[in-house]
Structures are given as C-alpha cells and as structure tokens.
Design a protein around this motif. Structure first.
Motif, PDB file in Angstrom:
ATOM      1  N   ASN A   9      52.115  44.159  47.062  1.00 54.72           N
ATOM      2  CA  ASN A   9      50.796  43.298  47.496  1.00 54.72           C
ATOM      3  C   ASN A   9      49.820  44.091  46.544  1.00 54.72           C
ATOM      4  OD1 ASN A   9      51.934  41.261  49.365  1.00 54.72           O
ATOM      5  ND2 ASN A   9      52.822  43.076  50.110  1.00 54.72           N
ATOM      6  N   GLU A  10      48.438  43.449  45.831  1.00 53.92           N
ATOM      7  CA  GLU A  10      47.776  43.756  45.512  1.00 53.92           C
ATOM      8  C   GLU A  10      46.435  43.179  45.317  1.00 53.92           C
ATOM      9  OE1 GLU A  10      48.359  45.744  41.154  1.00 53.92           O
ATOM     10  OE2 GLU A  10      47.094  43.944  40.481  1.00 53.92           O
ATOM     11  N   HIS A  11      45.861  44.086  45.745  1.00 53.35           N
ATOM     12  CA  HIS A  11      43.807  43.342  45.847  1.00 53.35           C
ATOM     13  C   HIS A  11      42.839  44.121  44.676  1.00 53.35           C
ATOM     14  CE1 HIS A  11      45.615  41.995  49.987  1.00 53.35           C
ATOM     15  NE2 HIS A  11      45.905  42.677  49.913  1.00 53.35           N
ATOM     16  N   GLU A  12      42.278  43.058  43.960  1.00 50.78           N
ATOM     17  CA  GLU A  12      41.755  43.870  42.720  1.00 50.78           C
ATOM     18  C   GLU A  12      40.230  43.780  43.117  1.00 50.78           C
ATOM     19  OE1 GLU A  12      42.914  45.134  38.577  1.00 50.78           O
ATOM     20  OE2 GLU A  12      41.751  43.413  38.283  1.00 50.78           O
ATOM     21  N   PHE A  13      39.004  43.847  42.741  1.00 55.52           N
ATOM     22  CA  PHE A  13      37.639  44.792  42.825  1.00 55.52           C
ATOM     23  C   PHE A  13      36.840  44.745  41.577  1.00 55.52           C
ATOM     24  CE2 PHE A  13      38.775  44.484  46.922  1.00 55.52           C
ATOM     25  CZ  PHE A  13      38.907  43.088  47.838  1.00 55.52           C
ATOM     26  N   VAL A  14      36.445  43.618  41.317  1.00 56.61           N
ATOM     27  CA  VAL A  14      35.791  44.363  39.811  1.00 56.61           C
ATOM     28  C   VAL A  14      34.229  43.987  39.807  1.00 56.61           C
ATOM     29  CG1 VAL A  14      35.462  44.239  36.759  1.00 56.61           C
ATOM     30  CG2 VAL A  14      38.227  44.222  38.833  1.00 56.61           C
ATOM     31  N   LEU A  15      32.834  45.095  40.004  1.00 56.02           N
ATOM     32  CA  LEU A  15      31.964  44.177  40.250  1.00 56.02           C
ATOM     33  C   LEU A  15      31.332  45.064  38.698  1.00 56.02           C
ATOM     34  CD1 LEU A  15      29.710  44.464  41.750  1.00 56.02           C
ATOM     35  CD2 LEU A  15      29.298  46.564  42.501  1.00 56.02           C
ATOM     36  N   SER A  16      30.400  44.273  38.339  1.00 57.28           N
ATOM     37  CA  SER A  16      30.022  45.038  37.044  1.00 57.28           C
ATOM     38  C   SER A  16      28.792  44.314  37.219  1.00 57.28           C
ATOM     39  CB  SER A  16      30.872  43.374  35.796  1.00 57.28           C
ATOM     40  OG  SER A  16      30.532  42.193  35.653  1.00 57.28           O
ATOM     41  N   LYS A  17      28.174  43.944  35.537  1.00 55.91           N
ATOM     42  CA  LYS A  17      26.599  44.164  35.221  1.00 55.91           C
ATOM     43  C   LYS A  17      26.561  43.953  33.493  1.00 55.91           C
ATOM     44  CE  LYS A  17      21.775  43.782  35.986  1.00 55.91           C
ATOM     45  NZ  LYS A  17      21.290  42.524  36.217  1.00 55.91           N
ATOM     46  N   THR A  18      25.993  43.042  33.612  1.00 51.81           N
ATOM     47  CA  THR A  18      25.716  42.425  32.274  1.00 51.81           C
ATOM     48  C   THR A  18      24.629  42.861  31.274  1.00 51.81           C
ATOM     49  OG1 THR A  18      27.597  41.429  32.012  1.00 51.81           O
ATOM     50  CG2 THR A  18      26.212  40.878  30.570  1.00 51.81           C
ATOM     51  N   ILE A  19      24.542  44.192  30.634  1.00 51.74           N
ATOM     52  CA  ILE A  19      23.287  44.118  29.784  1.00 51.74           C
ATOM     53  C   ILE A  19      22.943  43.641  28.266  1.00 51.74           C
ATOM     54  CG2 ILE A  19      21.069  45.660  29.927  1.00 51.74           C
ATOM     55  CD1 ILE A  19      22.349  46.849  31.865  1.00 51.74           C
ATOM     56  N   ASN A  20      22.056  42.485  28.662  1.00 52.39           N
ATOM     57  CA  ASN A  20      22.351  42.409  26.732  1.00 52.39           C
ATOM     58  C   ASN A  20      23.639  41.927  26.499  1.00 52.39           C
ATOM     59  OD1 ASN A  20      19.944  42.555  26.393  1.00 52.39           O
ATOM     60  ND2 ASN A  20      19.668  44.468  25.856  1.00 52.39           N
ATOM     61  N   LEU A  57      34.255  49.692  30.560  1.00 58.18           N
ATOM     62  CA  LEU A  57      32.827  49.660  29.835  1.00 58.18           C
ATOM     63  C   LEU A  57      33.086  48.418  28.630  1.00 58.18           C
ATOM     64  CD1 LEU A  57      29.604  49.089  29.092  1.00 58.18           C
ATOM     65  CD2 LEU A  57      30.575  51.281  27.413  1.00 58.18           C
ATOM     66  N   SER A  58      32.356  47.029  28.379  1.00 58.73           N
ATOM     67  CA  SER A  58      32.755  46.318  27.602  1.00 58.73           C
ATOM     68  C   SER A  58      31.463  45.719  26.436  1.00 58.73           C
ATOM     69  CB  SER A  58      33.435  44.841  27.993  1.00 58.73           C
ATOM     70  OG  SER A  58      32.254  44.041  28.896  1.00 58.73           O
ATOM     71  N   GLY A  96      23.374  37.971  36.169  1.00 58.92           N
ATOM     72  CA  GLY A  96      23.933  39.438  35.298  1.00 58.92           C
ATOM     73  C   GLY A  96      25.010  40.425  35.801  1.00 58.92           C
ATOM     74  N   TRP A  97      24.961  40.430  37.811  1.00 59.43           N
ATOM     75  CA  TRP A  97      25.973  40.695  38.446  1.00 59.43           C
ATOM     76  C   TRP A  97      27.175  40.209  38.690  1.00 59.43           C
ATOM     77  CZ3 TRP A  97      25.605  46.088  40.247  1.00 59.43           C
ATOM     78  CH2 TRP A  97      24.570  46.506  39.433  1.00 59.43           C
ATOM     79  N   SER A  98      28.265  40.556  38.330  1.00 61.48           N
ATOM     80  CA  SER A  98      29.202  39.787  38.849  1.00 61.48           C
ATOM     81  C   SER A  98      30.366  40.185  39.756  1.00 61.48           C
ATOM     82  CB  SER A  98      30.105  39.474  37.780  1.00 61.48           C
ATOM     83  OG  SER A  98      29.459  38.060  36.677  1.00 61.48           O
TER      84      SER A  98
END
Length: 238
Positions: free
Chosen positions: A185-196, A234-235, A150-152
């Motif tokens: 120059n662009e550095h992008e990090f995304v940390l997410s957790k899917t719950i249902n 939030l998605s 569930g983590w990405s």
C-alpha cells in the motif's frame, strides 16, 4: 518500479487539466528514506513531451541505473471526464519491467479533480538480472487534487498485489532464493507552488506492507520493509 501530479511526472497522478504545456522537465532529490538512511540519496530527472493534442511521451532516469520510457494517450469522453491509457518500459542494473495503466480522471471543478484506475506490471527479480522468472503485479489506484492561486496539493493511494517469483532462482552470489506473494500500500502526497514557469514541490510517500518475505537458501531474510520517503523537486514548463 518508480511511479509518478505531472510535477513528479506520474501519469497516474495527473489530471487532464495538467496537460497544458508542450514540454515539462523535472529534477528531484530523495532526502529521506530507508535507502537514504543507508547513504543512498537518489537523484531523478525526466521529461514529459506532448506529441499531439492528446499524446505524451515520458522519459526518466536516475543515478542508480534506472531508465524508463513511456507513452500516454488521453481519450476525452466529455468536458469533465477523460480516460488515459499509459504504457511504460523500464530497466535498471538488475532487472526490467513493463507497466500498463488505465486511468479515469473526473474534473469536478476548475480547481478539483478525482481519479481512479487499474494497472498491470511485470518485472524481473530485483536482486539479479534474471530471464527465467518474473513477478506479476496487479494494481488499483485512486487519487485527488486541488489547486488555488498557484498552489496545488495532490494525493494518490496505490494498492498492489504481486504473485512473487515462480520457483527458485539460482544466483552464483546468493545461492537460491525466491520471493513469495505480497501486497503493498502506497500513499503519496505532493505539495507544489507554481511561479511563472517554475514549480518547486515536496513529495511525501508512505510505503507499507506486512505481507511477503524473501527466502535465500530456504531461510527467511525478513519481510519487505515499510518506508517513509521525502523528496524535493523542481519542474520547468516550456
């Protein structure tokens, strides 16, 4: 202009495995950046809607007057390799832009992907709504993502080379100005957790450039600022 895992609705950050739901909507809030430090906290929302097994429509907007619509199409080369072609039209209060990207996505395992691609963007000058000039930008990007339980976590690096505005632009407010060639120059990090079907996420973007400057009436207004941007979002998939 903007750009944008599917959690942030950036097709250039999305792996082919992410196109699992028919519709994804999101809302995100900028909580730290140069603009936020000056009291401008941008709120953005949008949706990605599947139109076929391989096609997706994107619609996005924010409270600063930005509006964009795009279409992406996947071409499945084999079970692991996908080519995505994406086009977008964007408009905001002081300009407009067109973006085209081609991205190769390679799914190494069920949990790990890498991607790379090229893009082209043409935009109007950001200070005025102008029709007599444009900025042409070539871009190169690479990225990777890993998911587990569930983590990405997703990462993307984007390098842009822009030719600046061609010649002087006349404004009743600022006189005459021009913007020289510049690279970013662009550095992008995304940390997410899917719950249902819900996915909260935090996005960190580091934007760096030491090239190019804005000239107004022949006087330098300084280089384009570096920036550190923190965004909470939030998605929802349905």
């Amino acid at each position: 202009m903007k750009k944008r895992t599917l959690i942030a609705l950036s097709l250039s950050l999305a792996s082919s495995a992410a196109f699992a739901s028919s519709t994804q909507v999101y809302v995100e809030q900028n909580v730290a950046s140069n603009a936020a430090d000056n009291g401008v906290y941008t709120t953005e929302a949008g949706a990605l809607i599947d139109t076929s097994d391989n096609g997706q429509v994107y619609i996005g907007f924010d409270d600063q007057g930005w509006l964009a619509a795009g279409y992406g199409h996947d071409f499945q080369i084999n079970d692991s390799l996908t080519f995505n072609l994406y086009g977008e039209l964007g408009k905001w209060e002081t300009g407009e832009e067109i973006l085209v990207e081609g991205i190769l996505d390679y799914q190494l395992t069920e949990s790990l992907y890498v991607l790379g691609g090229l893009g082209y963007k043409q935009s109007g000058q950001i200070l005025e709504n102008l029709s007599d000039t444009s900025i042409n930008t070539n871009k190169f990007l690479v990225g990777a993502g890993y998911s587990h339980d569930g983590w990405s976590i997703d990462y993307q690096y984007t390098h842009e080379n822009s030719d600046g505005s061609n010649g002087y632009i006349h404004s009743s407010i600022s006189g005459a100005f021009t913007q020289g060639e510049y690279r970013t120059n662009e550095h992008e990090f995304v940390l997410s957790k899917t719950i249902n079907d819900w996915t909260p996420y935090v996005k960190y973007t580091y934007f760096n450039t030491n090239e190019g400057e804005l000239l107004i009436n022949g006087s330098s207004m300084g280089p384009i600022d570096n920036d550190n941007v923190v965004t909470l979002g939030l998605s929802y998939d349905f």
